[in-house]
Write a protein that holds these residues in place. Structure first.
Motif, mmCIF file in Angstrom:
data_model
loop_
_atom_site.group_PDB
_atom_site.id
_atom_site.type_symbol
_atom_site.label_atom_id
_atom_site.label_comp_id
_atom_site.label_asym_id
_atom_site.label_seq_id
_atom_site.Cartn_x
_atom_site.Cartn_y
_atom_site.Cartn_z
ATOM 1 N N ILE A 32 -12.828 22.464 49.125
ATOM 2 C CA ILE A 32 -13.320 23.100 50.358
ATOM 3 C C ILE A 32 -13.850 24.495 50.062
ATOM 4 C CG2 ILE A 32 -11.725 21.821 51.844
ATOM 5 C CD1 ILE A 32 -10.165 24.538 52.129
ATOM 6 N N LYS A 33 -14.690 24.961 50.998
ATOM 7 C CA LYS A 33 -15.135 26.354 51.018
ATOM 8 C C LYS A 33 -14.918 26.829 52.448
ATOM 9 C CE LYS A 33 -19.015 25.856 47.814
ATOM 10 N NZ LYS A 33 -20.495 25.872 47.746
ATOM 11 N N THR A 34 -14.051 27.817 52.589
ATOM 12 C CA THR A 34 -13.858 28.375 53.924
ATOM 13 C C THR A 34 -15.005 29.344 54.193
ATOM 14 O OG1 THR A 34 -12.403 30.058 53.013
ATOM 15 C CG2 THR A 34 -11.352 28.101 53.943
ATOM 16 N N ASN A 35 -15.488 29.335 55.414
ATOM 17 C CA ASN A 35 -16.648 30.157 55.788
ATOM 18 C C ASN A 35 -16.278 31.152 56.874
ATOM 19 O OD1 ASN A 35 -18.351 28.656 54.013
ATOM 20 N ND2 ASN A 35 -18.441 27.024 55.538
ATOM 21 N N TRP A 49 -21.993 18.838 49.477
ATOM 22 C CA TRP A 49 -21.191 19.680 50.369
ATOM 23 C C TRP A 49 -21.675 19.459 51.793
ATOM 24 C CZ3 TRP A 49 -16.980 22.553 49.100
ATOM 25 C CH2 TRP A 49 -16.755 22.772 47.724
ATOM 26 N N ASN A 60 -16.600 30.424 60.696
ATOM 27 C CA ASN A 60 -17.461 29.242 60.818
ATOM 28 C C ASN A 60 -16.738 28.004 60.296
ATOM 29 O OD1 ASN A 60 -19.563 30.833 61.819
ATOM 30 N ND2 ASN A 60 -20.352 31.258 59.772
ATOM 31 N N ALA A 61 -17.354 26.862 60.491
ATOM 32 C CA ALA A 61 -16.761 25.592 60.069
ATOM 33 C C ALA A 61 -16.597 25.548 58.554
ATOM 34 C CB ALA A 61 -17.639 24.440 60.543
ATOM 35 N N THR A 62 -15.576 24.831 58.117
ATOM 36 C CA THR A 62 -15.266 24.674 56.699
ATOM 37 C C THR A 62 -16.250 23.702 56.058
ATOM 38 O OG1 THR A 62 -12.946 25.078 57.169
ATOM 39 C CG2 THR A 62 -13.446 24.000 55.077
ATOM 40 N N SER A 63 -16.627 23.988 54.811
ATOM 41 C CA SER A 63 -17.467 23.062 54.041
ATOM 42 C C SER A 63 -16.570 22.218 53.149
ATOM 43 C CB SER A 63 -18.472 23.835 53.184
ATOM 44 O OG SER A 63 -19.374 24.540 54.008
ATOM 45 N N TYR A 64 -16.916 20.944 53.034
ATOM 46 C CA TYR A 64 -16.103 19.988 52.281
ATOM 47 C C TYR A 64 -16.912 19.340 51.172
ATOM 48 C CZ TYR A 64 -12.804 20.302 56.136
ATOM 49 O OH TYR A 64 -11.907 20.762 57.061
ATOM 50 N N THR A 75 -20.547 20.402 56.118
ATOM 51 C CA THR A 75 -19.735 21.279 56.955
ATOM 52 C C THR A 75 -19.277 20.532 58.204
ATOM 53 O OG1 THR A 75 -20.994 23.156 56.134
ATOM 54 C CG2 THR A 75 -19.752 23.505 58.154
ATOM 55 N N ASN A 109 -19.349 12.236 55.919
ATOM 56 C CA ASN A 109 -20.237 12.369 54.765
ATOM 57 C C ASN A 109 -21.196 11.188 54.684
ATOM 58 O OD1 ASN A 109 -21.373 13.589 52.551
ATOM 59 N ND2 ASN A 109 -19.724 13.050 51.157
#
Length: 139
Positions: free
Chosen positions: A76-79, A42, A82-86, A44, A34
């Motif tokens: 988190i947001k799982t996609n 956010w 695709n890669a996870t967003s943090y 990824t 980050n």
């Protein structure tokens, strides 16, 4: 986000929550990423990148992530595939608020304990002081 204050707050949190090495490694890796991203709200990150940075397996990352979410250090947001967003949650703000409330609760107790103690006699015998200074080597 203030990098140093967040690290200090996280180190305090480690003591309270008794985090594992994997959980600590994941949080530091996410902070590092980050920081490189310019402190986005956010960001990824592919699991492969986290595996390389932390030395953890994919399953260990998932497990560590769950704990960091439970202690409110991370969202988190799982996609899908695709890669996870943090989203790193500011621990410094949370810790500062908790410390203020703790201080407000304990200050009256500290004052009460200080008032209940008898004052010590702080008078000194002049002869004792003179004797002491006679033993100190002169320069």
């Amino acid at each position: 986000m203030n990098y140093i204050l967040e690290i200090k707050a996280f180190n305090d949190l480690i003591e309270l929550e008794q985090l594992s090495a994997g959980q600590i490694a994941l949080w530091y890796a996410l902070m590092h990423i980050n920081n490189k991203c310019g402190w986005k709200e956010w960001f990824t990150v592919p699991n492969q990148k986290l595996i390389l940075l932390t030395g953890l397996t994919r399953q260990s990352i998932v497990n560590a992530r769950k704990v960091l979410i439970q202690i409110n250090a991370l969202s988190i947001k799982t996609n899908g595939t695709n890669a996870t967003s943090y989203h790193l949650i500011s621990l410094q703000q949370t810790y500062q608020t908790n410390m203020q409330s703790t201080l407000q609760e304990t200050l009256p107790l500290i004052k009460q304990n200080n008032n209940s103690k008898k004052k010590k006699n702080t008078s000194y015998d002049v002869e004792e002081l003179d004797t002491f200074w006679d033993t100190v080597p002169k320069l």
